[in-house]
Scaffold this motif. Structure first.
Motif, PDB file in Angstrom:
ATOM      1  N   HIS A  14       0.846  -1.150  -0.101  1.00 13.89           N
ATOM      2  CA  HIS A  14      -0.177   0.019   0.073  1.00 13.89           C
ATOM      3  C   HIS A  14       0.871   1.119  -0.140  1.00 13.89           C
ATOM      4  O   HIS A  14       1.633   1.635   0.946  1.00 13.89           O
ATOM      5  CB  HIS A  14      -0.950   0.120   1.068  1.00 13.89           C
ATOM      6  CG  HIS A  14      -1.618   1.105   1.369  1.00 13.89           C
ATOM      7  ND1 HIS A  14      -2.649   1.703   0.330  1.00 13.89           N
ATOM      8  CD2 HIS A  14      -1.440   2.288   2.209  1.00 13.89           C
ATOM      9  CE1 HIS A  14      -3.095   2.924   0.590  1.00 13.89           C
ATOM     10  NE2 HIS A  14      -2.358   3.336   1.644  1.00 13.89           N
ATOM     11  N   HIS A  16       1.362   5.162  -2.487  1.00 13.39           N
ATOM     12  CA  HIS A  16       1.111   6.385  -3.124  1.00 13.39           C
ATOM     13  C   HIS A  16       1.931   6.973  -4.076  1.00 13.39           C
ATOM     14  O   HIS A  16       3.248   6.651  -3.913  1.00 13.39           O
ATOM     15  CB  HIS A  16       0.232   7.498  -2.678  1.00 13.39           C
ATOM     16  CG  HIS A  16      -0.912   6.905  -1.545  1.00 13.39           C
ATOM     17  ND1 HIS A  16      -2.137   6.984  -1.755  1.00 13.39           N
ATOM     18  CD2 HIS A  16      -0.767   6.407  -0.060  1.00 13.39           C
ATOM     19  CE1 HIS A  16      -2.948   6.449  -1.018  1.00 13.39           C
ATOM     20  NE2 HIS A  16      -2.071   6.284   0.287  1.00 13.39           N
ATOM     21  N   LYS A 165      -9.595  -0.700  -2.644  1.00 11.85           N
ATOM     22  CA  LYS A 165      -9.508  -0.176  -1.290  1.00 11.85           C
ATOM     23  C   LYS A 165     -10.853   0.843  -0.796  1.00 11.85           C
ATOM     24  O   LYS A 165     -11.350   1.437  -1.893  1.00 11.85           O
ATOM     25  CB  LYS A 165      -8.447   0.825  -1.313  1.00 11.85           C
ATOM     26  CG  LYS A 165      -7.990   1.527  -0.103  1.00 11.85           C
ATOM     27  CD  LYS A 165      -6.928   2.497  -0.046  1.00 11.85           C
ATOM     28  CE  LYS A 165      -6.927   3.357   1.248  1.00 11.85           C
ATOM     29  NZ  LYS A 165      -6.015   4.511   1.089  1.00 11.85           N
ATOM     30  N   HIS A 269      -2.457   0.218   8.202  1.00  8.80           N
ATOM     31  CA  HIS A 269      -1.984   1.388   9.274  1.00  8.80           C
ATOM     32  C   HIS A 269      -2.446   0.876  10.538  1.00  8.80           C
ATOM     33  O   HIS A 269      -1.326   0.529  11.217  1.00  8.80           O
ATOM     34  CB  HIS A 269      -2.630   2.719   9.097  1.00  8.80           C
ATOM     35  CG  HIS A 269      -2.923   3.028   7.371  1.00  8.80           C
ATOM     36  ND1 HIS A 269      -1.967   2.943   6.587  1.00  8.80           N
ATOM     37  CD2 HIS A 269      -3.961   3.707   6.886  1.00  8.80           C
ATOM     38  CE1 HIS A 269      -2.521   3.433   5.272  1.00  8.80           C
ATOM     39  NE2 HIS A 269      -3.637   3.963   5.767  1.00  8.80           N
ATOM     40  N   ASP A 323       2.840   3.049   2.711  1.00 12.26           N
ATOM     41  CA  ASP A 323       1.786   4.165   2.713  1.00 12.26           C
ATOM     42  C   ASP A 323       2.875   5.544   2.465  1.00 12.26           C
ATOM     43  O   ASP A 323       2.357   6.490   2.894  1.00 12.26           O
ATOM     44  CB  ASP A 323       1.134   4.431   4.139  1.00 12.26           C
ATOM     45  CG  ASP A 323      -0.365   5.374   3.537  1.00 12.26           C
ATOM     46  OD1 ASP A 323      -0.549   4.989   2.719  1.00 12.26           O
ATOM     47  OD2 ASP A 323      -0.810   5.813   4.730  1.00 12.26           O
TER      48      ASP A 323
HETATM   49 ZN   LIG Z   1      -2.563   5.441   2.103  1.00 18.64          ZN
END
Ligand SMILES: [Zn+2]
Length: 378
Positions: A14, A16, A165, A269, A323
């Protein structure tokens, strides 16, 4: 154990895009934590565990000494330029593959293929469910055809995406019922969303926004019907997230309903609910967990976090994610702190004869990439 983990390439399941532009100190600090840039009352974001980890572990990647001063760090970053900085940090992460959530683009960010090229890793895309629904509404679909249009769009995306997601935690919250919404409920919820969007647009231009419990749930079931692994944002995030509604235990009803499908559910997370998440990973056969985002935000303390996650979470249920968002530093920091934290946890078990070195090496391989490969079917 650290040497073992350093030889393993990680699957970052995960992450970005990162910024393409050069950043001054205010812009850099604005992306350094979930808190954004310091307010008028001051308090530097460099004076956080994340900021201290950047100075300790990222400065040497930019040819600076460890613990370089914040101004020196930002100046060196600007001198090298964003393209070179991004190249160095992505390469330093030591990745085998990455799964990029492309659903949030406050500014132009590197695309999955570009991230993969810089990392020397396979790049996959994760579809953000709420965005698929919002795009369908923005494309002019009415409430009656909403469900079939969303299903059709998702089916096309599922051809290439690694998973889906949900950002329900940022909208309606995680208390989603286990019931599949009826067709009538979806039509009614889509109608409310269309009326909201119309009302917003009459004032000023505002895009449609999914924030209805039934719609989040509908989208999750659409992904499950396509057998797409479903990621949930859980716990820690920016000020848009109401952390009281981000406890993964709120998902218990839905998780119970999803378990018989066998489709993997990934709780992302989780901090500060990582122990609750570890419990869910133990009791539901299809639930997997990570502590991405918190790893770099806790900096040096992330070894305690990883150890706490692994109190209940089976070693076969924990994945790695960075993340990373905005700053390429987080690709490097997430990977480095994950390797170091997991090494501390595994080493402690060997030293106290809780498990053997052979067990520890097997667990390292599972968390680094083995579990992700099984979940995503690679
Ligand atoms: Zn994220």
């Amino acid at each position: 154990m650290l040497d073992v983990l350093e030889r393993m390439r990680l699957i970052d399941h995960h992450c970005h895009g990162v910024s393409r532009r050069d950043l001054d100190r205010a812009a850099f600090e604005g992306m350094l934590t979930e808190g954004g840039a310091p307010g008028p009352l001051g308090g530097s974001m460099f004076d956080t565990r994340a900021g201290l980890a950047v100075r300790r572990w990222c400065a040497p990647v930019l040819d600076l000494p460890p613990h370089a001063a914040p101004d020196d760090y930002v100046a060196r970053r600007a001198e090298l330029g964003a393209a070179e900085v991004n190249r160095r940090f992505l390469a330093a992460a030591g990745l085998e593959a990455l799964c990029v959530d492309t659903g949030y683009l406050p500014e132009p960010l590197l695309e999955p293929a570009e991230l993969g090229r810089l990392a020397g890793a396979r790049a996959h895309e994760i579809v953000r469910l709420e965005k698929v629904a919002e795009d369908a509404v923005a494309g002019g679909v009415g409430a009656g055809a909403f469900a079939s249009e969303v299903r059709a769009r998702l089916e096309v995306l599922a051809g290439t995406a690694a998973g889906a997601k949900s950002v329900a935690a940022y909208r309606a919250g995680l208390e989603l019922s286990g019931e599949r919404p009826t067709a009538a409920e979806v039509v009614a919820a889509a109608g409310r969303m269309l009326r909201e969007a119309d009302r917003a647009m009459a004032g000023r231009s505002a895009p449609p926004r999914v924030d209805d419990e039934a719609l989040h749930r509908f989208l999750v079931w659409c992904a499950v019907d396509l057998r797409l692994p479903v990621q949930f944002h859980v716990g820690y995030g920016d000020a848009d997230a109401d952390l009281r509604r981000g406890d993964p235990l709120l998902l218990t009803g839905l998780l119970r309903a999803l378990e018989p499908t066998g489709v993997p559910v990934l709780l992302l997370h989780n901090y500060p609910f990582h122990r609750q998440a570890g419990y869910l990973a133990q009791v539901f056969g299809n639930v997997f967990v990570d502590v991405g985002l918190a790893t770099h935000n806790l900096g040096h303390r992330s070894s305690a976090l990883i150890t706490e996650l692994l109190e209940l979470a089976p070693f076969g249920k924990v994945l790695y994610s960075s993340d990373a968002f905005g700053l390429a530093e987080f690709y490097h920091l997430g990977a480095l702190l994950f390797r170091r934290g997991l090494a501390v946890c595994l080493r402690e078990g060997i030293d106290t004869d809780a498990w053997t070195r052979a067990d520890a090496e097997r667990f390292a391989g599972l968390a680094a990439s083995g579990n992700a490969r099984r979940v995503y079917g690679w």
